[in-house]
Design a protein around this motif. Sequence first.
Motif, mmCIF file in Angstrom:
data_model
loop_
_atom_site.group_PDB
_atom_site.id
_atom_site.type_symbol
_atom_site.label_atom_id
_atom_site.label_comp_id
_atom_site.label_asym_id
_atom_site.label_seq_id
_atom_site.Cartn_x
_atom_site.Cartn_y
_atom_site.Cartn_z
ATOM 1 N N GLU A 185 -67.489 4.095 -11.257
ATOM 2 C CA GLU A 185 -68.096 3.838 -9.947
ATOM 3 C C GLU A 185 -68.501 2.374 -9.801
ATOM 4 O O GLU A 185 -68.324 1.768 -8.744
ATOM 5 C CB GLU A 185 -69.318 4.743 -9.752
ATOM 6 C CG GLU A 185 -68.939 6.190 -9.495
ATOM 7 C CD GLU A 185 -70.143 7.115 -9.422
ATOM 8 O OE1 GLU A 185 -69.943 8.319 -9.219
ATOM 9 O OE2 GLU A 185 -71.285 6.636 -9.583
ATOM 10 N N ALA A 186 -69.059 1.816 -10.881
ATOM 11 C CA ALA A 186 -69.451 0.407 -10.825
ATOM 12 C C ALA A 186 -68.216 -0.482 -10.691
ATOM 13 O O ALA A 186 -68.208 -1.448 -9.918
ATOM 14 C CB ALA A 186 -70.252 0.028 -12.074
ATOM 15 N N VAL A 200 -78.860 -0.068 -16.254
ATOM 16 C CA VAL A 200 -77.870 0.608 -15.405
ATOM 17 C C VAL A 200 -78.624 1.177 -14.210
ATOM 18 O O VAL A 200 -79.700 1.774 -14.412
ATOM 19 C CB VAL A 200 -77.168 1.758 -16.176
ATOM 20 C CG1 VAL A 200 -76.327 2.613 -15.251
ATOM 21 C CG2 VAL A 200 -76.298 1.189 -17.299
ATOM 22 N N PRO A 205 -72.609 5.351 -22.340
ATOM 23 C CA PRO A 205 -71.489 4.399 -22.433
ATOM 24 C C PRO A 205 -71.650 3.215 -21.481
ATOM 25 O O PRO A 205 -71.318 2.079 -21.846
ATOM 26 C CB PRO A 205 -70.271 5.248 -22.030
ATOM 27 C CG PRO A 205 -70.682 6.655 -22.253
ATOM 28 C CD PRO A 205 -72.158 6.731 -22.057
ATOM 29 N N ALA A 206 -72.170 3.469 -20.283
ATOM 30 C CA ALA A 206 -72.354 2.375 -19.314
ATOM 31 C C ALA A 206 -73.378 1.375 -19.837
ATOM 32 O O ALA A 206 -73.203 0.159 -19.724
ATOM 33 C CB ALA A 206 -72.794 2.943 -17.966
ATOM 34 N N HIS A 254 -65.646 7.762 -17.891
ATOM 35 C CA HIS A 254 -67.065 7.434 -17.728
ATOM 36 C C HIS A 254 -67.357 7.180 -16.253
ATOM 37 O O HIS A 254 -67.042 6.124 -15.713
ATOM 38 C CB HIS A 254 -67.435 6.218 -18.585
ATOM 39 C CG HIS A 254 -67.293 6.497 -20.049
ATOM 40 N ND1 HIS A 254 -66.554 5.703 -20.882
ATOM 41 C CD2 HIS A 254 -67.779 7.507 -20.801
ATOM 42 C CE1 HIS A 254 -66.601 6.206 -22.114
ATOM 43 N NE2 HIS A 254 -67.343 7.307 -22.083
ATOM 44 N N ARG A 255 -67.972 8.173 -15.630
ATOM 45 C CA ARG A 255 -68.159 8.155 -14.176
ATOM 46 C C ARG A 255 -68.919 6.917 -13.702
ATOM 47 O O ARG A 255 -68.513 6.244 -12.746
ATOM 48 C CB ARG A 255 -68.907 9.427 -13.746
ATOM 49 C CG ARG A 255 -69.194 9.532 -12.277
ATOM 50 C CD ARG A 255 -69.955 10.818 -11.964
ATOM 51 N NE ARG A 255 -71.189 10.944 -12.729
ATOM 52 C CZ ARG A 255 -72.351 10.365 -12.390
ATOM 53 N NH1 ARG A 255 -72.422 9.622 -11.302
ATOM 54 N NH2 ARG A 255 -73.437 10.535 -13.131
ATOM 55 N N LEU A 256 -70.029 6.608 -14.368
ATOM 56 C CA LEU A 256 -70.842 5.473 -13.904
ATOM 57 C C LEU A 256 -70.076 4.161 -14.020
ATOM 58 O O LEU A 256 -70.152 3.304 -13.145
ATOM 59 C CB LEU A 256 -72.135 5.377 -14.727
ATOM 60 C CG LEU A 256 -73.230 6.342 -14.331
ATOM 61 C CD1 LEU A 256 -74.362 6.283 -15.340
ATOM 62 C CD2 LEU A 256 -73.746 6.006 -12.946
ATOM 63 N N PHE A 257 -69.345 4.025 -15.127
ATOM 64 C CA PHE A 257 -68.546 2.815 -15.302
ATOM 65 C C PHE A 257 -67.496 2.731 -14.200
ATOM 66 O O PHE A 257 -67.314 1.675 -13.570
ATOM 67 C CB PHE A 257 -67.881 2.814 -16.679
ATOM 68 C CG PHE A 257 -66.840 1.748 -16.832
ATOM 69 C CD1 PHE A 257 -67.226 0.420 -17.032
ATOM 70 C CD2 PHE A 257 -65.495 2.049 -16.731
ATOM 71 C CE1 PHE A 257 -66.260 -0.571 -17.148
ATOM 72 C CE2 PHE A 257 -64.531 1.058 -16.844
ATOM 73 C CZ PHE A 257 -64.917 -0.247 -17.054
ATOM 74 N N LEU A 279 -71.911 -0.727 -22.694
ATOM 75 C CA LEU A 279 -71.025 -1.776 -22.188
ATOM 76 C C LEU A 279 -71.842 -2.961 -21.658
ATOM 77 O O LEU A 279 -71.556 -4.126 -21.965
ATOM 78 C CB LEU A 279 -70.130 -1.210 -21.078
ATOM 79 C CG LEU A 279 -69.294 -2.238 -20.316
ATOM 80 C CD1 LEU A 279 -68.324 -2.945 -21.245
ATOM 81 C CD2 LEU A 279 -68.548 -1.591 -19.166
ATOM 82 N N PRO A 324 -75.527 12.266 -18.206
ATOM 83 C CA PRO A 324 -74.163 12.002 -18.669
ATOM 84 C C PRO A 324 -73.622 10.680 -18.127
ATOM 85 O O PRO A 324 -73.799 10.376 -16.945
ATOM 86 C CB PRO A 324 -73.367 13.189 -18.109
ATOM 87 C CG PRO A 324 -74.383 14.264 -17.884
ATOM 88 C CD PRO A 324 -75.663 13.566 -17.529
ATOM 89 N N GLY A 325 -73.003 9.917 -18.988
ATOM 90 C CA GLY A 325 -72.349 8.679 -18.558
ATOM 91 C C GLY A 325 -73.226 7.445 -18.684
ATOM 92 O O GLY A 325 -72.718 6.322 -18.728
ATOM 93 N N VAL A 326 -74.542 7.633 -18.730
ATOM 94 C CA VAL A 326 -75.420 6.456 -18.787
ATOM 95 C C VAL A 326 -75.276 5.742 -20.138
ATOM 96 O O VAL A 326 -75.293 4.514 -20.200
ATOM 97 C CB VAL A 326 -76.892 6.844 -18.523
ATOM 98 C CG1 VAL A 326 -77.814 5.650 -18.758
ATOM 99 C CG2 VAL A 326 -77.047 7.354 -17.092
ATOM 100 N N LEU A 365 -75.275 -3.127 -15.272
ATOM 101 C CA LEU A 365 -73.836 -2.854 -15.383
ATOM 102 C C LEU A 365 -73.074 -3.577 -14.275
ATOM 103 O O LEU A 365 -72.026 -4.192 -14.517
ATOM 104 C CB LEU A 365 -73.592 -1.343 -15.310
ATOM 105 C CG LEU A 365 -72.132 -0.911 -15.342
ATOM 106 C CD1 LEU A 365 -71.477 -1.285 -16.674
ATOM 107 C CD2 LEU A 365 -72.001 0.593 -15.092
ATOM 108 N N ILE A 366 -73.600 -3.506 -13.062
ATOM 109 C CA ILE A 366 -72.943 -4.187 -11.935
ATOM 110 C C ILE A 366 -72.923 -5.691 -12.176
ATOM 111 O O ILE A 366 -71.916 -6.365 -11.928
ATOM 112 C CB ILE A 366 -73.661 -3.820 -10.612
ATOM 113 C CG1 ILE A 366 -73.365 -2.358 -10.262
ATOM 114 C CG2 ILE A 366 -73.248 -4.746 -9.474
ATOM 115 C CD1 ILE A 366 -74.199 -1.802 -9.135
ATOM 116 N N LEU A 407 -70.237 -6.519 -14.753
ATOM 117 C CA LEU A 407 -68.858 -6.428 -14.267
ATOM 118 C C LEU A 407 -68.573 -7.416 -13.143
ATOM 119 O O LEU A 407 -67.425 -7.752 -12.885
ATOM 120 C CB LEU A 407 -68.573 -5.006 -13.749
ATOM 121 C CG LEU A 407 -68.671 -3.868 -14.774
ATOM 122 C CD1 LEU A 407 -68.378 -2.530 -14.101
ATOM 123 C CD2 LEU A 407 -67.698 -4.095 -15.923
#
Lengths: 121, 327
Positions: free
Chosen positions: A15-16, B73, B107-108, A10-13, B111, B103-105, B77-78, B81
């Motif tokens: 990167e974060a 996001v 799952p992020a 998961h690229r965004l995860f 989370l 893409p990827g948004v 997300l930041i 984490l």
Amino acid sequence: MVRVLIADDHRLFAEALEAILATDKRIEVAGHARDGSEAIALFEAVKPDIVLMDIAMPVMDGLEAARKIRELDPTACILMLTGSNAREDVDRARRAGAAGYVTKDRIAAELIDAILEVAAR
Amino acid sequence: MRILLVSQMYPGPDDPDLGVFVAQMERALADLGHHVDRAVLDRRAGGKRRYLELARRVRAAPRPDVVYAHFLVPAGLIAALGQRAPLVLTAHGRDVRNVGAIPGVGPATRLAVRRASSVVAVSDYLRRELEAKVPEARGKTEVVSSGVDLERFPLLARADGPAPAFVCVGSLTPRKNVLRLARAFRTLGDGTLTFVGDGPLRERLAGDGIRVTGRVPHDEIPRYLAPADVVCQPSLIEPLGQALLEALACGRSVVATRIGGPPEFVTPEAGVLVDPLDEASIADGLRLAAELGTPNPEARAAAEPHDLRLQAGRIEAILRRAAEGAR
């Protein structure tokens, strides 16, 4: 300085996570792999101190990649990133040779301490 | 409470219009006696490297009782984490639309939402969209609008000027549907239309009774509403409709899209809901809204439930519950 390889599709995860780890002067992100197979290749190329490995990844999952990395280097330190702390995930991570695991929703509370603790062993 | 405000949008010297709704809620929470620290980005420029800076600010902030993050996001997300304190997220619209589109948004976002104690959606429309796309949000999402400052946007007498005067406040982008609005206005053959904002469609708008002001600081918006009869926002989708709430507070009738949040607060006495894809529907809306009178006390009444201070009280309760849940 603890050098860390992130393996997560998961690229965004990723990167974060890299942005967060970059704020700690004791840690350096040495690379980012998008699947288990790439994680093995990058492990050999960059020789990180720790691999942060997601379990569910395409091409080759994190458990298989962890096993192969430990075959290549029995001293490799791998921390699994899991979606939950379900007993099954934890047991599978340990059997694959992981030094520990951190659930993704506990990253803020536990990950940096876990990285530093595993690196110091 | 000690609150850490995290946002990828916040007004700054170069971009005074950026995330004004975040800053106004911050002020309202401070007015309630809370200490608010800030980890924000206050400019549009800078690309992805800005998010490294945001992460640094989140990590460097003093430990709060609760983290209050705007946009799921990347800011949420930041925050999820980077800070271990209880987390409250606010969804504003595009962050939810991006789930499944980029893409990827997905799952992020899942989370970040899993990690959050509560999620705030700025309209019920947005709550339904969020819960449909992100099941983890079900049962922890509450609707609280960004609110409108009823003192900074008071009931305004009609200033002198041509009538009917239509105003559209917002970015000049395809989503705001400004080209269709301009075409609908031209079919009236009467009045003026002023676009208060800027964007890629600017060059295609001016002329034939249509004026474009460019970007205007948020504090100056009431000055542009005073000589207006109707404020128009027939967007393709409007998750809340902040500019509509501000116009209503000033006693201006509105023409609003029926897609998104506006049907939740635009009453028949305060304005007209239109089909954003139908030019004739927009033109009819302009005509009907102009007949509602200026100023329109019913418009003000429609805005009052969204008083910023009321909304801040509701946000305060959500933040307090999250903070106390961790003890």
